[in-house]
Design a protein around this motif. Structure first.
Motif: not given
Ligand SMILES: NC(=O)c1ccc[n+]([C@@H]2O[C@H](COP(=O)([O-])OP(=O)(O)OC[C@H]3O[C@@H](n4cnc5c(N)ncnc54)[C@H](OP(=O)(O)O)[C@@H]3O)[C@@H](O)[C@H]2O)c1
Length: 280
Positions: A161-168, A188-193, A198-206
């Motif tokens: 999610v932090f490096t999405q490679q859209q141009e490539l 796991g870098k950047n405190d990914y989890f 991501l946490v907020a969207i996860g809560e919405k979908h369980g």
């Protein structure tokens, strides 16, 4: 399992299991568990030194070889036509199979043209079902794709999610080359989890942040090979097919893109020197 059609017509599972940094001893156990969880696509590499463990686990599963999709990669030490050709036979022996589903040039360094020619030959000989590259950024990708006979089916690069490679991904559309993510959790870098979005969207979908991240990449048409040596996480990462992110979720996650690598910067001299020093 949801599949993705490669540019030569081969169907590849969109979700698989990666074994980078899994020791040779642990590899057989973890791949066996991943197979029990339901994974059928396994991503390894010559440099991971664990192709044998992958081969053993597949062999011992009792499941037909044709149910599996095995990806491996030719390391820089085996670059060049002759060496790469010999290394393909070595990988086949270690994997205990007479064909590899997808073989990639692991890094855009050394005589990777020679490597690719060897792969084209092995592909024509029926030893490989598809061929591609890994870590080829826009310039190297366009160069190689222009001069080879068989366009790469896949380019496996750092994608999360932090490096999405859209141009490539857009550039690769010209050859219908599919983007395959390595490091879908940025290791796991950047405190990914604990990423708030991501946490907020996860809560919405369980769902967990990990599942939301994988689901996002899946909906972007990206091939995934998350790694975990823990069975409960293997299962969690596999369980992403019965929910969907809506347009608003997708837009919020798109905004997390920094458009820069977080783990491996192939344009950083220090990193390139480090990679060149890694030998089999
Ligand atoms: N082509 C290349 O140059 C290249 C480079 C790197 C990786 N790869 C491939 O891509 C695969 C995946 O990338 P990666 O292994 O680097 O990293 P990754 O999949 O982004 O992250 C793996 C890390 O996340 C943890 N994890 C996994 N699932 C989790 C979950 N649901 N919740 C919390 N933590 C979780 C794992 O810990 P545990 O194992 O302890 O659960 C591990 O520390 C590799 O295994 C390899 O096959 C290719």
């Amino acid at each position: 399992m949801q599949t993705i059609k490669l540019n030569n017509g081969v169907e590849m599972p969109q979700l698989g299991y990666g074994v980078f940094q899994v020791s040779p001893e642990e590899c057989e156990r973890s791949v066996s568990e991943a197979i029990q969880v339901g994974y059928r696509s396994i991503d390894t590499a010559q440099i991971y030194q664990n192709e044998e463990g992958v081969g053993h686990a597949i062999h011992k599963s009792g499941i037909s070889r044709s149910e599996f999709f095995i990806t491996t990669k030719v390391w820089i030490s085996n670059a060049g036509y002759e060496r790469a050709l010999a290394s393909i036979d070595e990988s086949l022996r270690r994997l205990q199979t007479d064909y590899i589903d997808l073989l990639l040039v692991h890094q855009p360094f050394g005589d990777y043209y020679g490597t690719y020619r060897a792969m084209e030959e092995a592909y024509r000989a029926g030893k490989l079902r598809a061929i591609g590259v890994s870590n080829f950024l826009v310039d190297r990708f366009l160069d190689l794709a222009h001069f080879v006979e068989i366009p790469p089916a896949v380019n496996q690069v750092e994608t999360h999610v932090f490096t999405q490679q859209q141009e490539l991904q857009q550039v690769m559309q010209e050859t219908d080359t599919k983007l395959m993510s390595w490091g879908p959790f940025a290791e796991g870098k950047n405190d990914y989890f604990h990423t708030p979005t991501l946490v907020a969207i996860g809560e919405k979908h369980g769902r967990s942040a990990a599942q939301v991240a994988l689901r996002y990449l899946l909906q972007k048409g990206i091939i995934l090979i998350p790694k975990s040596v823990r069975r409960e996480r293997m299962a969690q990462n596999f369980d992403i097919f019965d929910f969907a992110l809506d347009a608003e979720d997708m837009e919020r996650i798109k905004e997390l893109d920094t458009k820069k690598p977080l783990i491996a910067d192939h344009r950083n001299p220090e990193f390139v020197r480090f990679i060149l020093g890694v030998t089999l």
